[in-house]
Design a protein around this motif. Structure first.
Motif, mmCIF file in Angstrom:
data_model
loop_
_atom_site.group_PDB
_atom_site.id
_atom_site.type_symbol
_atom_site.label_atom_id
_atom_site.label_comp_id
_atom_site.label_asym_id
_atom_site.label_seq_id
_atom_site.Cartn_x
_atom_site.Cartn_y
_atom_site.Cartn_z
ATOM 1 N N PRO A 1 14.047 5.445 70.766
ATOM 2 C CA PRO A 1 12.647 5.835 70.533
ATOM 3 C C PRO A 1 11.794 5.929 71.797
ATOM 4 N N LEU A 2 12.263 5.456 72.932
ATOM 5 C CA LEU A 2 11.444 5.462 74.147
ATOM 6 C C LEU A 2 11.722 6.663 75.057
ATOM 7 N N ARG A 3 12.555 7.586 74.621
ATOM 8 C CA ARG A 3 12.891 8.730 75.472
ATOM 9 C C ARG A 3 11.836 9.831 75.306
ATOM 10 N N GLU A 4 10.972 9.949 76.318
ATOM 11 C CA GLU A 4 9.844 10.879 76.242
ATOM 12 C C GLU A 4 10.312 12.330 76.153
ATOM 13 N N ARG A 5 11.402 12.644 76.834
ATOM 14 C CA ARG A 5 11.895 14.029 76.803
ATOM 15 C C ARG A 5 12.260 14.444 75.386
ATOM 16 N N LEU A 6 12.872 13.531 74.644
ATOM 17 C CA LEU A 6 13.240 13.844 73.263
ATOM 18 C C LEU A 6 11.998 14.076 72.403
ATOM 19 N N TRP A 7 10.950 13.287 72.618
ATOM 20 C CA TRP A 7 9.715 13.492 71.858
ATOM 21 C C TRP A 7 9.145 14.876 72.153
ATOM 22 N N GLY A 8 9.167 15.258 73.418
ATOM 23 C CA GLY A 8 8.706 16.587 73.769
ATOM 24 C C GLY A 8 9.543 17.670 73.122
ATOM 25 N N GLN A 9 10.847 17.468 73.100
ATOM 26 C CA GLN A 9 11.732 18.456 72.467
ATOM 27 C C GLN A 9 11.469 18.546 70.967
ATOM 28 N N LEU A 10 11.177 17.418 70.340
ATOM 29 C CA LEU A 10 10.890 17.416 68.906
ATOM 30 C C LEU A 10 9.622 18.218 68.638
ATOM 31 N N MET A 11 8.604 18.027 69.470
ATOM 32 C CA MET A 11 7.350 18.780 69.258
ATOM 33 C C MET A 11 7.585 20.282 69.408
ATOM 34 N N ILE A 12 8.420 20.661 70.385
ATOM 35 C CA ILE A 12 8.721 22.089 70.567
ATOM 36 C C ILE A 12 9.478 22.618 69.359
ATOM 37 N N ALA A 13 10.454 21.853 68.875
ATOM 38 C CA ALA A 13 11.244 22.296 67.720
ATOM 39 C C ALA A 13 10.364 22.454 66.485
ATOM 40 N N LEU A 14 9.456 21.496 66.272
ATOM 41 C CA LEU A 14 8.577 21.554 65.104
ATOM 42 C C LEU A 14 7.579 22.694 65.229
ATOM 43 N N TYR A 15 7.098 22.939 66.439
ATOM 44 C CA TYR A 15 6.131 24.011 66.647
ATOM 45 C C TYR A 15 6.762 25.374 66.379
#
Length: 206
Positions: free
Chosen positions: A192-206
């Motif tokens: 849960p602390l991997r910021e890159r993955l959070w960014g990738q999730l936002m791009i995928a959802l967008y």
């Protein structure tokens, strides 16, 4: 003189050695620990003292140096006598280019980076999928808690996660957003602390 048979040294998971599609019998945990210590510095001499510390830590048996000789003899029988040579203060493991899975993984990641930079995310994704297929579990599984392996195992495990993130970037560049959401969410549940993955999730959802 006959050519030496090609071996495959595997550390991206349990420590194993394969020849011609068959796993070699390496013995118990101590010979494997000795092999792991030699694989940390392939093609370079490793002192007997370093090997003793790797195998036993502070809990040294009597005649530890003799025991190391026994384990080296076992490994020579499995790998071939010319693979482990005697150095002035210890032993040296010969590993040819392309025989160590950790090396192959890093080479593939560099190739994928070149493909991505030249605007070919499809090639980058394909190379990274093949590279990630080399992994069979955590690096040095079963030995990774040993003090002499802890840092290298952690480094390799981090490289695996970065490789996954790089592959996701390539798939995002290919437009595979919908199919990635579940995968990214699963990785985030574990990391849960991997910021890159959070960014990738936002791009995928967008």
């Amino acid at each position: 003189m006959a050519a030496t048979a090609t071996l495959t040294f595997r550390v991206l998971g349990p420590v194993e050695v394969w020849r011609e599609g068959a796993e070699l019998a390496l013995g118990g945990p101590k010979p494997r620990a000795l092999l792991a210590a030699l694989l940390l510095r392939p093609n370079a001499p490793v002192s007997t003292d370093t090997l003793i510390e790797a195998i036993w830590g502070d809990d040294l048996p009597d005649r530890a140096a003799n025991a190391v000789q026994v384990y080296v003899s076992q490994l020579r029988k499995a790998l071939g006598r010319d693979r482990i040579t005697t150095a002035p203060t210890g032993y040296q493991l010969r590993v040819e280019s392309g025989e160590l899975d950790a090396e192959l993984y890093e080479v593939a990641r560099r190739a994928a980076k070149v493909a991505a930079e030249r605007g070919d995310p499809g090639a980058a994704a394909r190379v990274l999928r093949e590279a990630l297929g080399l992994w069979r579990g955590p690096a040095y599984q079963g030995l990774a808690d040993e003090p002499f392996l802890r840092a290298e195992a952690a480094r390799l495990d981090e490289a695996r996660l970065v490789g996954i993130e790089e592959r996701i970037d390539a798939d995002l560049a290919l437009g595979a957003h919908d199919s990635l959401v579940g995968e990214i969410e699963a990785f985030l549940a574990a990391h849960p602390l991997r910021e890159r993955l959070w960014g990738q999730l936002m791009i995928a959802l967008y």
